[in-house]
Scaffold this motif. Sequence first.
Motif, PDB file in Angstrom:
ATOM      1  N   GLY A  98       0.771  -1.279  -0.054  1.00  0.00           N
ATOM      2  CA  GLY A  98      -0.021   0.044   0.052  1.00  0.00           C
ATOM      3  C   GLY A  98       0.735   1.337  -0.181  1.00  0.00           C
ATOM      4  O   GLY A  98       0.463   2.173  -0.387  1.00  0.00           O
ATOM      5  N   THR A  99       2.264   1.050   0.190  1.00  0.00           N
ATOM      6  CA  THR A  99       2.996   2.330   0.411  1.00  0.00           C
ATOM      7  C   THR A  99       3.151   2.761  -1.280  1.00  0.00           C
ATOM      8  O   THR A  99       3.402   4.070  -1.425  1.00  0.00           O
ATOM      9  CB  THR A  99       4.409   2.155   0.755  1.00  0.00           C
ATOM     10  N   VAL A 100       2.946   2.300  -2.197  1.00  0.00           N
ATOM     11  CA  VAL A 100       2.910   2.577  -3.380  1.00  0.00           C
ATOM     12  C   VAL A 100       1.960   3.767  -3.733  1.00  0.00           C
ATOM     13  O   VAL A 100       2.183   4.766  -4.372  1.00  0.00           O
ATOM     14  CB  VAL A 100       2.871   1.836  -4.595  1.00  0.00           C
ATOM     15  N   LEU A 101       0.712   3.616  -2.915  1.00  0.00           N
ATOM     16  CA  LEU A 101      -0.352   4.736  -3.230  1.00  0.00           C
ATOM     17  C   LEU A 101       0.029   5.957  -2.454  1.00  0.00           C
ATOM     18  O   LEU A 101       0.013   7.020  -2.906  1.00  0.00           O
ATOM     19  CB  LEU A 101      -1.587   4.191  -2.637  1.00  0.00           C
ATOM     20  N   LEU A 102       0.480   5.925  -1.184  1.00  0.00           N
ATOM     21  CA  LEU A 102       1.013   6.900  -0.241  1.00  0.00           C
ATOM     22  C   LEU A 102       2.248   7.753  -0.973  1.00  0.00           C
ATOM     23  O   LEU A 102       2.263   8.887  -0.939  1.00  0.00           O
ATOM     24  CB  LEU A 102       1.381   6.529   1.153  1.00  0.00           C
TER      25      LEU A 102
ATOM     26  N   VAL B  36       8.464   5.695  10.490  1.00  0.00           N
ATOM     27  CA  VAL B  36       7.446   6.064  11.457  1.00  0.00           C
ATOM     28  C   VAL B  36       6.033   5.687  11.007  1.00  0.00           C
ATOM     29  O   VAL B  36       5.197   5.029  11.767  1.00  0.00           O
ATOM     30  CB  VAL B  36       7.460   7.513  11.767  1.00  0.00           C
ATOM     31  N   ILE B  37       5.643   6.091   9.731  1.00  0.00           N
ATOM     32  CA  ILE B  37       4.261   5.472   9.154  1.00  0.00           C
ATOM     33  C   ILE B  37       4.072   4.142   9.128  1.00  0.00           C
ATOM     34  O   ILE B  37       2.913   3.694   9.371  1.00  0.00           O
ATOM     35  CB  ILE B  37       4.126   6.026   7.695  1.00  0.00           C
ATOM     36  N   LEU B  38       4.941   3.335   8.819  1.00  0.00           N
ATOM     37  CA  LEU B  38       4.929   1.843   8.740  1.00  0.00           C
ATOM     38  C   LEU B  38       4.949   1.141  10.166  1.00  0.00           C
ATOM     39  O   LEU B  38       4.799   0.029  10.102  1.00  0.00           O
ATOM     40  CB  LEU B  38       5.932   1.179   7.808  1.00  0.00           C
ATOM     41  N   GLY B  39       5.128   1.778  11.344  1.00  0.00           N
ATOM     42  CA  GLY B  39       5.197   1.429  12.644  1.00  0.00           C
ATOM     43  C   GLY B  39       6.431   1.356  13.188  1.00  0.00           C
ATOM     44  O   GLY B  39       6.467   0.838  14.279  1.00  0.00           O
ATOM     45  N   GLY B  40       7.549   1.895  12.796  1.00  0.00           N
ATOM     46  CA  GLY B  40       8.844   1.740  13.230  1.00  0.00           C
ATOM     47  C   GLY B  40       8.709   2.831  14.497  1.00  0.00           C
ATOM     48  O   GLY B  40       8.902   3.843  14.348  1.00  0.00           O
ATOM     49  N   GLU B  41       8.899   2.275  15.809  1.00  0.00           N
ATOM     50  CA  GLU B  41       8.865   3.188  16.821  1.00  0.00           C
ATOM     51  C   GLU B  41      10.312   3.642  17.231  1.00  0.00           C
ATOM     52  O   GLU B  41      10.322   4.432  18.003  1.00  0.00           O
ATOM     53  CB  GLU B  41       8.256   2.348  18.042  1.00  0.00           C
TER      54      GLU B  41
ATOM     55  N   HIS C 224      -3.690  -1.743   8.735  1.00  0.00           N
ATOM     56  CA  HIS C 224      -4.165  -3.018   8.592  1.00  0.00           C
ATOM     57  C   HIS C 224      -4.892  -3.150   7.305  1.00  0.00           C
ATOM     58  O   HIS C 224      -4.907  -4.010   6.736  1.00  0.00           O
ATOM     59  CB  HIS C 224      -5.249  -3.074   9.832  1.00  0.00           C
ATOM     60  N   HIS C 225      -5.732  -2.013   6.754  1.00  0.00           N
ATOM     61  CA  HIS C 225      -6.565  -2.038   5.644  1.00  0.00           C
ATOM     62  C   HIS C 225      -5.600  -1.919   4.372  1.00  0.00           C
ATOM     63  O   HIS C 225      -6.059  -2.643   3.526  1.00  0.00           O
ATOM     64  CB  HIS C 225      -7.703  -1.113   5.728  1.00  0.00           C
ATOM     65  N   LEU C 226      -4.695  -1.301   4.432  1.00  0.00           N
ATOM     66  CA  LEU C 226      -4.009  -0.769   3.068  1.00  0.00           C
ATOM     67  C   LEU C 226      -2.450  -0.914   3.107  1.00  0.00           C
ATOM     68  O   LEU C 226      -2.020  -1.568   1.882  1.00  0.00           O
ATOM     69  CB  LEU C 226      -4.334   0.829   3.130  1.00  0.00           C
ATOM     70  N   LEU C 227      -1.828  -0.327   4.003  1.00  0.00           N
ATOM     71  CA  LEU C 227      -0.383  -0.375   3.879  1.00  0.00           C
ATOM     72  C   LEU C 227       0.385  -1.537   4.032  1.00  0.00           C
ATOM     73  O   LEU C 227       1.149  -2.142   3.084  1.00  0.00           O
ATOM     74  CB  LEU C 227       0.249   0.697   4.699  1.00  0.00           C
ATOM     75  N   ASN C 228       0.007  -2.424   5.059  1.00  0.00           N
ATOM     76  CA  ASN C 228       0.831  -3.400   5.099  1.00  0.00           C
ATOM     77  C   ASN C 228      -0.004  -4.597   4.476  1.00  0.00           C
ATOM     78  O   ASN C 228      -0.492  -5.756   5.307  1.00  0.00           O
ATOM     79  CB  ASN C 228       0.783  -4.048   6.707  1.00  0.00           C
ATOM     80  N   LEU C 229       0.451  -4.880   3.276  1.00  0.00           N
ATOM     81  CA  LEU C 229      -0.238  -5.758   2.240  1.00  0.00           C
ATOM     82  C   LEU C 229       0.757  -6.314   1.476  1.00  0.00           C
ATOM     83  O   LEU C 229       1.731  -5.987   0.986  1.00  0.00           O
ATOM     84  CB  LEU C 229      -1.324  -5.006   1.403  1.00  0.00           C
ATOM     85  N   ALA C 230       0.744  -7.923   1.389  1.00  0.00           N
ATOM     86  CA  ALA C 230       1.860  -8.568   0.492  1.00  0.00           C
ATOM     87  C   ALA C 230       1.534  -8.354  -0.773  1.00  0.00           C
ATOM     88  O   ALA C 230       0.272  -8.117  -1.494  1.00  0.00           O
ATOM     89  CB  ALA C 230       1.668 -10.068   1.045  1.00  0.00           C
TER      90      ALA C 230
ATOM     91  N   MET D 251       1.611  -7.214  -8.295  1.00  0.00           N
ATOM     92  CA  MET D 251       0.486  -8.088  -8.215  1.00  0.00           C
ATOM     93  C   MET D 251      -0.091  -8.223  -6.830  1.00  0.00           C
ATOM     94  O   MET D 251       0.887  -8.664  -5.940  1.00  0.00           O
ATOM     95  CB  MET D 251       1.177  -9.439  -8.795  1.00  0.00           C
ATOM     96  N   LEU D 252      -1.192  -8.123  -6.615  1.00  0.00           N
ATOM     97  CA  LEU D 252      -1.948  -8.358  -5.385  1.00  0.00           C
ATOM     98  C   LEU D 252      -3.032  -9.803  -5.348  1.00  0.00           C
ATOM     99  O   LEU D 252      -3.581 -10.011  -6.465  1.00  0.00           O
ATOM    100  CB  LEU D 252      -2.755  -7.196  -4.766  1.00  0.00           C
ATOM    101  N   SER D 253      -3.156 -10.181  -4.221  1.00  0.00           N
ATOM    102  CA  SER D 253      -4.300 -11.453  -4.149  1.00  0.00           C
ATOM    103  C   SER D 253      -5.726 -10.864  -4.709  1.00  0.00           C
ATOM    104  O   SER D 253      -6.032  -9.766  -4.226  1.00  0.00           O
ATOM    105  CB  SER D 253      -4.175 -12.055  -2.872  1.00  0.00           C
TER     106      SER D 253
END
Length: 433
Positions: free
Chosen positions: A27-31, A70-75, A390-396, A409-411
């Motif tokens: 999902g980072t491709v959109l952001l 930071v956006i992807l959850g790195g604290e 959960h909905h967008l960024l962290n997607l295989a 390619m996405l599922s």
Amino acid sequence: MNRKKVVGKVGKFNIGFRPEQLTSHAGTVLLHNFAQRLGIAELLEEELHVKTRERGYGESEAIRGLVYNVILGGEHLSALEVLRGDPGTQELLDAEGILAPTTAGEFLRKFEIGDVHDLQRVHLRLQARVRPHQQATTCTIDLDSSIYEQASTHKEGSTKAYNGEVGYHPLFAFWAEEGELLFSHLRRGSAHTARNILWFLRQTRKRVPETVTKKLRADSGFYSKGVVEWCEAEGFTFTITAEQTAPLLAAITALPERRWRTLPEYALAEVAELRYQPTGWAHAYRYVVKRELAETKAGELYWKYHATVTNEEGQAAGEVVGWHLQHAAMENAIKEHKSGFGLEKLPTQKFHANWAYLLIGQLAFNLVAWFKRLVLPACYHRTTIKTIRHHLLNLAGKIVHTARRCFLMLSNQYRYQAVWRFAIDRLAHLQFG
């Protein structure tokens, strides 16, 4: 799979590694496309000159790596190692590489006060680019400060605060209607709540569109003649929680019972109003007071008061109370900043480095806020970063290069395909002047 590449078995699965270009953050491709259209990289290159040598990562590359971490959850800076081991995500972000945690720390420690001001100017220019696309006709500034606990006195400026915690005491101004962090300012932990508040308000004002209706909400830490006079001079409607001084409390308790009206939205609560002029103030102001029954430890009932000073003359007292108490949503915004983006624990020993990191965090916070409102469906406009991940960024996803074309390619079982289609269409028509 070649048996030589199988490293072991877990349950029914043979585990192996092969040279596939995969990403765990499709999902980072959109952001990132949104960030490109906004021109973040170019502005960073124009405004920042932190490094003295050309080698290594440039300012734009370094800051973008920190922003996406930071956006992807790195604290912590150490979480950069996760992105460094994800070449697929690096390709989506057009990154030749991600800086190492130690390199990130060295980069941040190069920031001096002038570089911090340059980074603030980047924010100002980005906000100006976004303004024509924002739909809100009102800008309600929610003003507050918060203790960012560091549990260390070895960090410059990390001192004991009024609540006994050791850390920093930054100021924040959020735009309630747009979910944007207008301005932030790092201070020592021991700083008084209202320290430098008029300077802070002037800086915040530069980021407020001229055409919107201007409002401000604040708690009792900012109850002062100076703040009130500034609001009136700048054309802001304000509601500020009043400090219950003895003279004000005496005036409240002297109100006759017939002046109190029931507040249906609150159990056992009533509202009244009065005119009161604090010592040294130019004239009397409207004070709206909410009282509710409370109980002492001994079981005795008493009235608990909450007084608000305002220059709003058109709304009924109950409406003023209801609107002002929405300022409590500020706590959720600060919680999102602290926990959602992992910005509470600042990473270095140097004050200016940590100030720069706070501003990089603001860039991440606002990039997501603008992305939600300008690119995603309305149901995502007020969602948390956790939901966006959960909905967008962290997607295989799998990146495929073939016939001089590149595919992500996405599922086809992915549940939120409609969100992608909506976002792709919005991005195609989004242009920043």
